[in-house]
Design a protein around this motif. Structure first.
Motif, PDB file in Angstrom:
ATOM      1  N   LYS A   3      24.343  17.283  62.366  1.00  0.00           N
ATOM      2  CA  LYS A   3      24.112  17.085  63.795  1.00  0.00           C
ATOM      3  C   LYS A   3      24.718  15.743  64.180  1.00  0.00           C
ATOM      4  CE  LYS A   3      20.276  18.439  65.744  1.00  0.00           C
ATOM      5  NZ  LYS A   3      18.879  18.520  66.257  1.00  0.00           N
ATOM      6  N   PHE A   4      25.612  15.767  65.147  1.00  0.00           N
ATOM      7  CA  PHE A   4      26.360  14.579  65.525  1.00  0.00           C
ATOM      8  C   PHE A   4      26.025  14.169  66.952  1.00  0.00           C
ATOM      9  CE2 PHE A   4      30.371  12.704  67.254  1.00  0.00           C
ATOM     10  CZ  PHE A   4      30.362  11.543  66.495  1.00  0.00           C
ATOM     11  N   PHE A   5      25.523  12.950  67.096  1.00  0.00           N
ATOM     12  CA  PHE A   5      25.188  12.406  68.409  1.00  0.00           C
ATOM     13  C   PHE A   5      26.330  11.499  68.871  1.00  0.00           C
ATOM     14  CE2 PHE A   5      21.205  13.630  66.527  1.00  0.00           C
ATOM     15  CZ  PHE A   5      20.412  14.066  67.587  1.00  0.00           C
ATOM     16  N   TYR A   6      26.791  11.737  70.081  1.00  0.00           N
ATOM     17  CA  TYR A   6      27.969  11.020  70.574  1.00  0.00           C
ATOM     18  C   TYR A   6      27.820  10.740  72.065  1.00  0.00           C
ATOM     19  CZ  TYR A   6      29.423  15.286  72.949  1.00  0.00           C
ATOM     20  OH  TYR A   6      29.464  16.365  73.789  1.00  0.00           O
ATOM     21  N   ALA A   7      28.716   9.931  72.581  1.00  0.00           N
ATOM     22  CA  ALA A   7      28.792   9.687  74.018  1.00  0.00           C
ATOM     23  C   ALA A   7      30.240   9.480  74.398  1.00  0.00           C
ATOM     24  CB  ALA A   7      27.950   8.480  74.419  1.00  0.00           C
ATOM     25  N   ALA A   8      30.584   9.871  75.609  1.00  0.00           N
ATOM     26  CA  ALA A   8      31.945   9.685  76.095  1.00  0.00           C
ATOM     27  C   ALA A   8      32.268   8.210  76.222  1.00  0.00           C
ATOM     28  CB  ALA A   8      32.104  10.375  77.455  1.00  0.00           C
ATOM     29  N   ARG A   9      33.552   7.896  76.035  1.00  0.00           N
ATOM     30  CA  ARG A   9      34.071   6.534  76.199  1.00  0.00           C
ATOM     31  C   ARG A   9      33.399   5.532  75.245  1.00  0.00           C
ATOM     32  NH1 ARG A   9      33.525   8.852  80.986  1.00  0.00           N
ATOM     33  NH2 ARG A   9      31.510   7.877  81.371  1.00  0.00           N
ATOM     34  N   THR A  10      33.093   5.998  74.039  1.00  0.00           N
ATOM     35  CA  THR A  10      32.562   5.109  73.009  1.00  0.00           C
ATOM     36  C   THR A  10      33.329   5.330  71.711  1.00  0.00           C
ATOM     37  OG1 THR A  10      30.925   6.642  72.054  1.00  0.00           O
ATOM     38  CG2 THR A  10      30.252   5.392  74.029  1.00  0.00           C
ATOM     39  N   CYS A  11      33.046   4.500  70.720  1.00  0.00           N
ATOM     40  CA  CYS A  11      33.718   4.626  69.431  1.00  0.00           C
ATOM     41  C   CYS A  11      33.280   5.875  68.674  1.00  0.00           C
ATOM     42  CB  CYS A  11      33.482   3.381  68.581  1.00  0.00           C
ATOM     43  SG  CYS A  11      31.759   3.117  68.126  1.00  0.00           S
ATOM     44  N   SER A  12      32.271   6.592  69.172  1.00  0.00           N
ATOM     45  CA  SER A  12      31.880   7.847  68.523  1.00  0.00           C
ATOM     46  C   SER A  12      33.025   8.858  68.558  1.00  0.00           C
ATOM     47  CB  SER A  12      30.637   8.435  69.187  1.00  0.00           C
ATOM     48  OG  SER A  12      30.876   8.774  70.534  1.00  0.00           O
ATOM     49  N   LEU A  13      34.007   8.626  69.423  1.00  0.00           N
ATOM     50  CA  LEU A  13      35.178   9.496  69.483  1.00  0.00           C
ATOM     51  C   LEU A  13      35.848   9.610  68.117  1.00  0.00           C
ATOM     52  CD1 LEU A  13      37.293  11.113  71.134  1.00  0.00           C
ATOM     53  CD2 LEU A  13      38.423   8.925  71.616  1.00  0.00           C
ATOM     54  N   ALA A  14      35.893   8.522  67.367  1.00  0.00           N
ATOM     55  CA  ALA A  14      36.574   8.531  66.066  1.00  0.00           C
ATOM     56  C   ALA A  14      35.934   9.521  65.101  1.00  0.00           C
ATOM     57  CB  ALA A  14      36.559   7.123  65.471  1.00  0.00           C
ATOM     58  N   SER A  15      34.624   9.450  64.966  1.00  0.00           N
ATOM     59  CA  SER A  15      33.926  10.355  64.043  1.00  0.00           C
ATOM     60  C   SER A  15      33.963  11.788  64.549  1.00  0.00           C
ATOM     61  CB  SER A  15      32.473   9.899  63.869  1.00  0.00           C
ATOM     62  OG  SER A  15      32.414   8.615  63.304  1.00  0.00           O
ATOM     63  N   GLU A  21      38.857  17.358  62.371  1.00  0.00           N
ATOM     64  CA  GLU A  21      39.971  17.355  61.414  1.00  0.00           C
ATOM     65  C   GLU A  21      39.520  17.892  60.055  1.00  0.00           C
ATOM     66  OE1 GLU A  21      43.054  16.682  62.039  1.00  0.00           O
ATOM     67  OE2 GLU A  21      43.239  15.163  63.604  1.00  0.00           O
ATOM     68  N   ALA A  22      38.288  17.614  59.687  1.00  0.00           N
ATOM     69  CA  ALA A  22      37.761  18.045  58.393  1.00  0.00           C
ATOM     70  C   ALA A  22      37.381  19.516  58.375  1.00  0.00           C
ATOM     71  CB  ALA A  22      36.549  17.197  58.027  1.00  0.00           C
ATOM     72  N   GLY A  23      37.280  20.126  59.546  1.00  0.00           N
ATOM     73  CA  GLY A  23      36.819  21.503  59.611  1.00  0.00           C
ATOM     74  C   GLY A  23      35.330  21.624  59.346  1.00  0.00           C
ATOM     75  N   ALA A  24      34.583  20.577  59.642  1.00  0.00           N
ATOM     76  CA  ALA A  24      33.145  20.566  59.386  1.00  0.00           C
ATOM     77  C   ALA A  24      32.409  21.493  60.349  1.00  0.00           C
ATOM     78  CB  ALA A  24      32.603  19.148  59.524  1.00  0.00           C
ATOM     79  N   VAL A  25      31.328  22.055  59.859  1.00  0.00           N
ATOM     80  CA  VAL A  25      30.418  22.813  60.711  1.00  0.00           C
ATOM     81  C   VAL A  25      29.339  21.840  61.168  1.00  0.00           C
ATOM     82  CG1 VAL A  25      28.792  24.730  60.840  1.00  0.00           C
ATOM     83  CG2 VAL A  25      30.879  24.948  59.468  1.00  0.00           C
ATOM     84  N   TYR A  26      29.255  21.616  62.476  1.00  0.00           N
ATOM     85  CA  TYR A  26      28.312  20.615  62.977  1.00  0.00           C
ATOM     86  C   TYR A  26      27.882  20.961  64.391  1.00  0.00           C
ATOM     87  CZ  TYR A  26      32.236  18.764  65.732  1.00  0.00           C
ATOM     88  OH  TYR A  26      33.268  18.628  66.625  1.00  0.00           O
ATOM     89  N   GLN A  27      26.752  20.396  64.786  1.00  0.00           N
ATOM     90  CA  GLN A  27      26.279  20.509  66.160  1.00  0.00           C
ATOM     91  C   GLN A  27      26.526  19.189  66.862  1.00  0.00           C
ATOM     92  OE1 GLN A  27      22.056  21.105  66.524  1.00  0.00           O
ATOM     93  NE2 GLN A  27      22.081  21.098  68.763  1.00  0.00           N
ATOM     94  N   LEU A  55      25.116  10.458  62.718  1.00  0.00           N
ATOM     95  CA  LEU A  55      25.328  11.723  62.018  1.00  0.00           C
ATOM     96  C   LEU A  55      24.088  12.026  61.190  1.00  0.00           C
ATOM     97  CD1 LEU A  55      27.425  13.996  61.494  1.00  0.00           C
ATOM     98  CD2 LEU A  55      28.087  12.740  59.429  1.00  0.00           C
ATOM     99  N   VAL A  56      23.418  13.116  61.521  1.00  0.00           N
ATOM    100  CA  VAL A  56      22.233  13.533  60.782  1.00  0.00           C
ATOM    101  C   VAL A  56      22.673  14.529  59.713  1.00  0.00           C
ATOM    102  CG1 VAL A  56      19.951  14.593  60.914  1.00  0.00           C
ATOM    103  CG2 VAL A  56      20.783  13.179  62.809  1.00  0.00           C
ATOM    104  N   THR A  57      22.403  14.186  58.458  1.00  0.00           N
ATOM    105  CA  THR A  57      22.794  15.028  57.328  1.00  0.00           C
ATOM    106  C   THR A  57      21.548  15.549  56.636  1.00  0.00           C
ATOM    107  OG1 THR A  57      22.765  13.415  55.515  1.00  0.00           O
ATOM    108  CG2 THR A  57      24.656  13.331  57.025  1.00  0.00           C
ATOM    109  N   ASP A  58      21.736  16.410  55.653  1.00  0.00           N
ATOM    110  CA  ASP A  58      20.574  16.928  54.932  1.00  0.00           C
ATOM    111  C   ASP A  58      19.948  15.882  54.014  1.00  0.00           C
ATOM    112  OD1 ASP A  58      22.540  16.801  53.018  1.00  0.00           O
ATOM    113  OD2 ASP A  58      22.389  18.894  52.389  1.00  0.00           O
TER     114      ASP A  58
END
Length: 206
Positions: A3-15, A21-27, A55-58
């Motif tokens: 589970k990925f928490f992000y916001a527009a116009r922030t550095c979260s864009l990189a992750s 790019e990694a083809g990860a399955v995520y929300q 990024l919330v992981t198991d």
């Protein structure tokens, strides 16, 4: 699922780009920074820092862009997002991303968030006045000393590239003429043509 928490116009864009790019399955979960969602009890229970990305992981919660980017590269080695078989080369990737995190991003924050460091309006105003010069000096260093080309580390795309792209997105709003940095400007254009980047940017502006 991640589970990925992000916001527009922030550095979260990189992750966000790296996950694609990694083809990860995520929300992907947007956080309304303007509305103060990052300061709510529910969000602070996830990230007490009250910031993105998260990024919330198991195995638990990850914060800070360099850590999340490295986790993505190591979790999806088939994507080739970092030179995982070469300790020195991987350290160079980490060094570049650490520079963006600890130096460039902090310099940019002085332009908009001087209240983090001072209460005096005159001091905040001086930080805002000085910040564009400091940020430009950082990008001057990247342009001439840290950027191998055509990608950050050379011929191979890596987790450094979406991170630099996310920071370079703010140059104009930091009152900096991007044409001063032709290699970074060309990199920004090349990044914008990647399918993963187009997908993430389209989602952010939907």
């Amino acid at each position: 699922m991640l589970k990925f928490f992000y916001a527009a116009r922030t550095c979260s864009l990189a992750s966000h780009i790296a996950l694609e790019e990694a083809g990860a399955v995520y929300q992907a979960v947007p956080v309304d920074l303007a509305g103060g969602e990052q300061r709510t009890a529910d969000y602070l229970a996830i990230n007490p820092l009250g910031r993105v990305p998260v990024l919330v992981t198991d195995r638990g919660v990850l914060t800070e862009s360099p850590a999340i980017l490295a986790f993505i590269a190591q979790s999806y080695p088939e994507a080739g997002l970092a030179p995982l078989d070469d300790p020195f080369a991987f350290a160079c990737v980490q060094a570049f991303n650490s520079y963006l995190c600890s130096t460039v991003h902090v310099a940019q924050s002085h332009f908009r968030r001087g209240a983090r460091w001072a209460d005096d309006p005159a001091a905040i105003a001086e930080m805002k006045r000085k910040a564009p010069q400091v940020v430009a000096d950082c990008f001057e260093m990247i342009e001439h000393e840290k950027f191998a080309g055509p990608w950050v580390t050379g011929e191979h795309y890596s987790i450094c590239d979406p991170y630099l792209f996310s920071m370079a997105q703010w140059l104009e709003s930091d009152a900096i003429d991007v044409t001063r940095f032709p290699r970074i400007a060309e990199h920004r254009q090349r990044m914008s043509e990647r399918p993963a980047v187009k997908k993430v940017l389209a989602a952010l502006h939907a």
